[in-house]
Design an enzyme around this catalytic site. Structure first.
Site, mmCIF file in Angstrom:
data_model
loop_
_atom_site.group_PDB
_atom_site.id
_atom_site.type_symbol
_atom_site.label_atom_id
_atom_site.label_comp_id
_atom_site.label_asym_id
_atom_site.label_seq_id
_atom_site.Cartn_x
_atom_site.Cartn_y
_atom_site.Cartn_z
ATOM 1 N N HIS A 196 7.532 -27.174 0.576
ATOM 2 C CA HIS A 196 6.881 -28.289 -0.104
ATOM 3 C C HIS A 196 5.830 -27.799 -1.092
ATOM 4 O O HIS A 196 4.963 -28.560 -1.496
ATOM 5 C CB HIS A 196 6.281 -29.244 0.933
ATOM 6 N N LYS A 200 -13.105 2.220 -1.564
ATOM 7 C CA LYS A 200 -14.006 2.618 -0.470
ATOM 8 C C LYS A 200 -15.111 3.509 -1.034
ATOM 9 O O LYS A 200 -16.290 3.342 -0.736
ATOM 10 C CB LYS A 200 -13.237 3.413 0.603
ATOM 11 N N GLU A 244 0.824 -1.202 0.000
ATOM 12 C CA GLU A 244 0.000 0.000 0.000
ATOM 13 C C GLU A 244 0.869 1.268 0.000
ATOM 14 O O GLU A 244 0.457 2.310 -0.493
ATOM 15 C CB GLU A 244 -0.923 -0.032 1.227
HETATM 16 O O1 PA5 Z 1 -3.166 1.980 5.710
HETATM 17 C C1 PA5 Z 1 -4.288 2.430 5.547
HETATM 18 O O2 PA5 Z 1 -4.530 3.637 5.619
HETATM 19 C C2 PA5 Z 1 -5.483 1.523 5.276
HETATM 20 O O3 PA5 Z 1 -5.160 0.241 4.941
HETATM 21 C C3 PA5 Z 1 -6.386 1.517 6.498
HETATM 22 O O4 PA5 Z 1 -5.676 1.006 7.595
HETATM 23 C C4 PA5 Z 1 -7.642 0.690 6.296
HETATM 24 O O5 PA5 Z 1 -8.280 1.054 5.104
HETATM 25 C C5 PA5 Z 1 -8.597 0.877 7.458
HETATM 26 O O6 PA5 Z 1 -8.888 2.227 7.607
HETATM 27 P P1 PA5 Z 1 -9.498 2.841 8.928
HETATM 28 O O7 PA5 Z 1 -8.557 2.556 10.054
HETATM 29 O O8 PA5 Z 1 -9.621 4.290 8.643
HETATM 30 O O9 PA5 Z 1 -10.820 2.188 9.149
#
Ligand code: PA5
Length: 478
Positions: A333, A447, A304
């Site tokens: 394996h 989202k 990410e």
């Molecule tokens: O790293 C990030 O920003 C995302 O992966 C969030 O952790 C994830 O989308 C969850 O978001 P939130 O904590 O706002 O619910």
């Protein structure tokens, strides 16, 4: 004095990065030459400067988490002490950066069959669950497993608006209120979210839920050392002070100016060169079940943070390296065949452990069968470590780049080091790639599309766009 305050403990618990097998000198022509690292001197210098500047100017607040949370830690520990005996189970409701860290930490530190142990063997702490998906089967099964009336739910969302988490919260809230009444239900919910932003914060205030703050400048996947990770950890008896001390120690190690002695920078530099050479995959393969979910946590961080279409100057780069999770020896394996003989499109990172927390000896039986008898008297510890070394060697022989991070033991201190090491390495790789490692427009697009399809106000345009998308061609559906 706690052990993590002693210098010899810190030194003994220092992680090691062995990158010999990344280098052409060992792995052959597909490896990295020292000249290639030297040729990056200017970019490395620029990246180091950017790291220093960003830290100074509040662009990397996660870097200071090992130092500035004394009051937060106290608050968490008091809260845990106050409530832990009241509940049989503790459930984290969160996703992505709000779930992967708690899962990884619990798996690393605690007994693998934690929830099956009697309470006293869990140190008196409640059972531990993380509900990080909206799969109706899984959540329904969880409700069949726990008694919500004896459960504390930790709603964790940095944005305070993520549909998955909020949908879970809404179901839990209704269920608890129906069963227990509003006032009692409120004692079963604790929130971890931003101090001001998002829906969850005002809900907390209004409903009177206990809450903890995710600092504004710390993004989801860099938040494990905030209450996102600290509260669930403390609620599972994990020593969060030692965790933070391990992170602080790694921070010191990451200040090393000599690149060859800076684990995090070297990790990023080698990965960066590998990417430039077309190694678009990074496999993480721990040789310890306890570290299995570290690969999951790392996968999010690396994917990410570095997977970006645009560079900082606006040019289209489609940067990134796909993280793949494997487990030693299990995947020897299955996947190792591909790693050894398949394309030169990946680098492999092993996570090893010097001292496992248990020792198991293989009995000296079947001595009359030489192909079994040779195992007798050896330990499983020797077997797993030898198999790791053998796999490293097999990949080396096949000319496949690999490197190894070794933890002297798996404990709170070394896991704190590991988390922090990966965070700094990821941020540094982002600087080398000249991308923004701290945003996630690709995640947000998904989202937003969900919000639009569910008719959330403000997303009408996205909905129109989605509805205008090409409709599936029946001939391509068999
Ligand atoms: O790293 C990030 O920003 C995302 O992966 C969030 O952790 C994830 O989308 C969850 O978001 P939130 O904590 O706002 O619910």
């Amino acid at each position: 004095m706690a052990r993590y305050e002693k210098e010899d403990f810190k030194r003994n618990m220092k992680l090691r990065l062995n990158f010999n097998n990344m280098m052409a000198q060992f792995v052959g022509e597909k490896g990295i030459k020292e000249e290639e690292i030297a040729a990056l001197a200017q970019s490395i210098e620029a990246a180091e400067q950017a790291m220093i500047e960003k830290r100074k100017n509040g662009g990397m607040d996660w870097r200071d988490l090992p130092y500035n949370q004394e009051a937060v830690v106290d608050d968490i520990l008091h809260y845990v002490e106050e409530v832990k005996d009241q509940f049989d189970a503790f459930v984290v409701l969160g996703i992505g950066g709000s779930a992967l860290g708690p899962i990884a930490l619990q798996q690393a530190i605690n007994h693998p069959y934690y929830n099956e142990l009697p309470r006293e063997k869990r140190g008196g702490y409640p059972k531990f669950y993380v509900a990080d998906n909206v799969d109706p089967e899984r959540l329904a099964y969880l409700f069949e497993t726990i008694d919500p009336a004896k459960t504390l739910f930790n709603v964790t969302s940095k944005s305070g608006g993520t549909s998955e988490t909020m949908s879970q919260f809404m179901m839990i809230k209704e269920l608890l209120e129906e069963r227990l009444g509003k006032e009692e239900a409120a004692k079963h919910i604790v929130c971890t979210t931003d101090a001001v932003k998002g829906n969850l914060r005002p809900i907390c205030e209004e409903e009177g839920y206990k809450s903890f703050v995710i600092p504004a400048g710390v993004g989801g996947r860099f938040s494990e050392l905030t209450p996102v990770g600290l509260l669930p950890a403390a609620m599972a008896g994990i020593d969060i002070k030692e965790l933070l001390a391990g992170a602080a120690y790694m921070d010191q190690l990451c200040q090393e100016e000599n690149t060859y002695a800076n684990m995090a920078y070297m990790y990023a530099i080698l990965s960066y060169i590998a990417m430039q050479q077309g190694k678009n995959i990074q496999v993480m393969m721990p040789y310890a079940d306890s570290l299995k979910y570290m690969s999951d946590w790392f996968a999010q961080l690396w994917a990410e943070s570095l997977g970006k279409k645009f560079a900082n100057d606006g040019s289209v780069v489609h940067a990134g390296q796909t993280p793949v999770k494997a487990l030693g020896v299990t995947d020897q394996h299955s996947q190792v065949q591909l790693y050894a003989e398949g394309p030169f499109d990946k680098m492999i990172v092993f996570l090893g452990v010097d001292q496992y927390r248990r020792t198991l000896t293989i009995p000296k039986i079947y001595q009359e069968i030489p192909s079994l008898g040779f195992l007798g008297g050896a330990t499983q510890n020797q077997l797993i470590q030898t198999e790791q070394m053998a796999t490293e060697y097999a990949l080396l022989k096949a000319g496949k780049m690999n490197m190894t991070i070794t933890l002297p033991e798996v404990n709170e201190f070394t896991i704190g080091e590991l988390l922090y090491l990966f965070e700094v390495a990821t941020a540094f790789a982002g600087e080398l790639l000249q991308i923004n490692a701290f945003d996630q427009p690709g995640v947000e697009a998904g989202k937003n599309a969900t919000y639009a399809m569910f008719g959330r106000p403000g997303y009408e345009e996205v909905k129109k766009e989605l509805e205008a998308r090409p409709q599936p061609e029946p001939k391509y559906i068999i």
